[in-house]
Enzyme design. Structure first.
Site, PDB file in Angstrom:
ATOM      1  N   ASN A 167       0.801  -1.236   0.000  1.00  0.00           N
ATOM      2  CA  ASN A 167       0.000   0.000   0.000  1.00  0.00           C
ATOM      3  C   ASN A 167       0.832   1.283   0.000  1.00  0.00           C
ATOM      4  OD1 ASN A 167       0.712  -0.590   2.637  1.00  0.00           O
ATOM      5  ND2 ASN A 167      -1.170   0.231   3.512  1.00  0.00           N
ATOM      6  N   GLU A 265       3.234  -4.837  12.203  1.00  0.00           N
ATOM      7  CA  GLU A 265       2.336  -3.687  11.979  1.00  0.00           C
ATOM      8  C   GLU A 265       1.187  -4.214  11.140  1.00  0.00           C
ATOM      9  OE1 GLU A 265       1.974  -0.465  12.652  1.00  0.00           O
ATOM     10  OE2 GLU A 265       3.621  -0.549  14.072  1.00  0.00           O
ATOM     11  N   CYS A 299      -3.353   1.552   6.514  1.00  0.00           N
ATOM     12  CA  CYS A 299      -3.664   0.753   7.704  1.00  0.00           C
ATOM     13  C   CYS A 299      -4.204   1.621   8.835  1.00  0.00           C
ATOM     14  CB  CYS A 299      -2.473  -0.074   8.154  1.00  0.00           C
ATOM     15  SG  CYS A 299      -0.995   0.884   8.387  1.00  0.00           S
ATOM     16  N   GLU A 475       6.704   0.812  15.051  1.00  0.00           N
ATOM     17  CA  GLU A 475       7.666   1.382  14.123  1.00  0.00           C
ATOM     18  C   GLU A 475       7.714   2.892  14.352  1.00  0.00           C
ATOM     19  OE1 GLU A 475       6.405  -0.521  10.262  1.00  0.00           O
ATOM     20  OE2 GLU A 475       8.412  -1.352  10.464  1.00  0.00           O
TER      21      GLU A 475
END
Ligand code: ADP
Length: 501
Positions: A167, A265, A299, A475
């Site tokens: 993405n 993630e 996300c 992250e």
């Protein structure tokens, strides 16, 4: 003819790589051991862009062995040396702005204004940020009284396996590469099979910047083969993955069997709460941004929109006005804001969820964006849906498409219950002018990120820590040093040791 067909890959990638040897292992472009390839396809036209080497366990093993050897060279450099190479990489990424942006756009359908704009800038800045970290990693000294010193150091893992999604191909790869290298590790990257191209140019750029051969490898391939082989490899003690929750669970289970450390993630079903005292125009701008940016394929998208009932009609009107200004079409046309969905598989999934939602009695509100799909592409127009059945798959699952779902609420407690009623816990966005509401929201919502009167506002210093089914670890930020380094405690005695026996 679509513009994408005019692109000659040899104008963007080293000749060996552009001609189908897309594994970057030990500083060389290689084909897979069995010679198998798979196509990467332009989602704006449905046309094949290139043949990509389909790496498998044997190829992953070659990359890991090279990385293992090279990791010592990299870890033995001092932080200042590593920082200089990473800063050079940032400079070269900016110099390759057009090529990186174009590769990401033809491969993923993201618009060139985004990829060559904020994505390239973010990728370069990621290297600059972690270049600044690499010479500032510190351990600690523990007071153990006289005659003893306790030292706690951080050591690199050696080889890290990084698996990235489609993405934000270049940005998500950089989110792994930069901190993993900064912490003194070598890494093997498995980019998503839908979007491998920008990772190949990043490999070339890191080579030009002076990253020693073998320290960074790219093994293109499919998840169940190259990805799984990386997770299972005995010489890869750490895995960093970004992608769907389903695949994240699979990777965590495989890593768990081998007692490997994982950073994950994953997906989300993030809420967006508009209280009755909100700045409605700003909130509508935030809602349209979070739901429709990148065609909803984000996300941290806060696409579950909860609106105080008295504001519902006015809020929907404002969203409609803002959507009318969105231009959708050829991703390589710099005037466009949005392109197609990444693949037919994803497009079919979005359509299926939508059809199921509508079959359960939802209402679709007509929108008028500037919508100019290309023939053969995976285009879908933005939409708003209300009156959702809370048990429908449209209401429960992450949609990952341009679908805004709006629910009214009557009390604050109702809004919080709806916000937390999900297996996910990635992000939330809250709109209110009341300080106490903002403070209560921050404490009540069970997500890793809470944005108050903003959305997607992050810096490299702000961690993205997914909770519940949205991830493990985080992250961004200085905290990633704890992801990509392992602790070592050393206790030294200055004589006088007496054991039990
Ligand atoms: P999607 O289902 O949308 O393609 P995934 O989460 O499956 O998203 O993919 C994200 C990344 O994970 C990709 O690089 C993909 O190749 C990889 N992947 C998929 N399945 C596996 C697996 N079993 N083991 C390791 N990596 C995988």
């Amino acid at each position: 003819m679509a513009i994408a067909q005019k692109i000659k890959l040899t104008d963007y990638l080293p000749a060996d790589c552009a001609n189908g040897r897309t594994l970057w292992i030990d500083g060389e472009w290689q084909a897979s051991a069995d010679g198998q390839t798979f196509p990467t396809v332009d989602p704006a036209t449905g046309l094949k862009i290139a043949s990509i080497s389909q790496g498998k366990a044997a190829d992953v093993d070659r990359a890991v062995q090279a990385a293992k050897k090279a990791s010592k060279v990299w870890a033995d450099m001092d932080g200042m040396q590593r920082a200089a190479i990473m800063r050079k990489a940032a400079e070269l990424i900016r110099e390759h702005r057009n090529a990186l942006g174009t590769l990401d756009s033809i491969d993923s359908g993201k618009t060139i204004s985004e990829t060559a704009g904020r994505n390239v800038e973010g990728t370069a800045a990621m290297f600059d940020f972690y270049a600044g970290v690499t010479d500032k990693i510190r351990g600690s000294v523990i007071d153990m009284g006289p005659q003893k010193t306790g030292l706690v150091e951080k050591e690199p893992y050696g080889v890290v396996g990084a698996i990235s999604p489609w993405n934000f191909p270049m940005s998500n790869a950089a989110t792994k590469i930069a901190p993993i290298l900064a912490c003194g590790n070598a890494l093997v990257l498995k980019p998503a099979e839908q979007t491998p191209l920008s990772a190949l140019l990043l490999a070339h750029i890191l080579d030009l910047a002076g990253v020693p051969k073998g320290v960074f490898s790219v093994v293109t391939g499919v998840g169940a083969e190259a990805g799984a082989a990386l997770v299972e490899h005995p010489d890869v003690p750490k895995i960093s993955f970004t992608g769907s929750t389903v695949t994240g669970r699979r990777i965590a289970a495989a890593a768990g069997q081998r007692l490997k450390s994982v950073t994950l993630e994953l997906g989300g079903k993030s809420p967006f709460i508009v209280f009755d005292d909100a700045d409605l125009d700003a909130a509508a701008s935030g809602a349209v941004t979070t739901v429709f940016m990148n065609q909803g394929q984000t996300c941290t998208s806060c696409a579950k929109i909860l609106v105080a009932r008295p504001l519902m009609a006015a809020f929907i009107e404002k969203c409609k006005e803002k959507v009318a200004g969105i231009k959708i079409g050829d991703p390589l046309d710099p005037k466009n804001d949005l392109g197609p969905i990444v693949s037919t598989v994803q497009l079919d999934r979005v359509r299926r969820l939508l059809a199921e939602g509508l079959a359960c009695g939802s209402t679709q509100i007509e929108l008028k964006a500037d919508y100019n799909p290309l023939e053969g592409g995976n285009f879908i127009a933005p939409m708003i849906v209300t009156d959702l059945d809370p048990n429908s798959s449209l209401a429960k699952e992450e949609i990952f498409g341009p679908v805004m779902t709006i629910y009214p609420f009557d009390t604050d407690a109702e809004a919080y219950t709806a916000a937390n009623d999900t297996e996910y816990g990635l992000a939330a966005s809250v709109w209110t002018t009341s300080l106490s509401r903002a403070e209560i929201a921050r404490r009540t919502i069970d997500t890793g990120i809470v944005w108050i009167n903003c959305v997607h506002t992050l810096s490299f210093g702000t961690p993205v820590p997914g909770r519940k089914a949205s991830g493990l670890g985080s992250e961004y930020g200085l905290e990633v040093v704890d992801n990509y380094m392992q602790l070592k405690t050393t206790v030294t005695m200055f004589g006088g040791y007496r054991g039990l026996f």
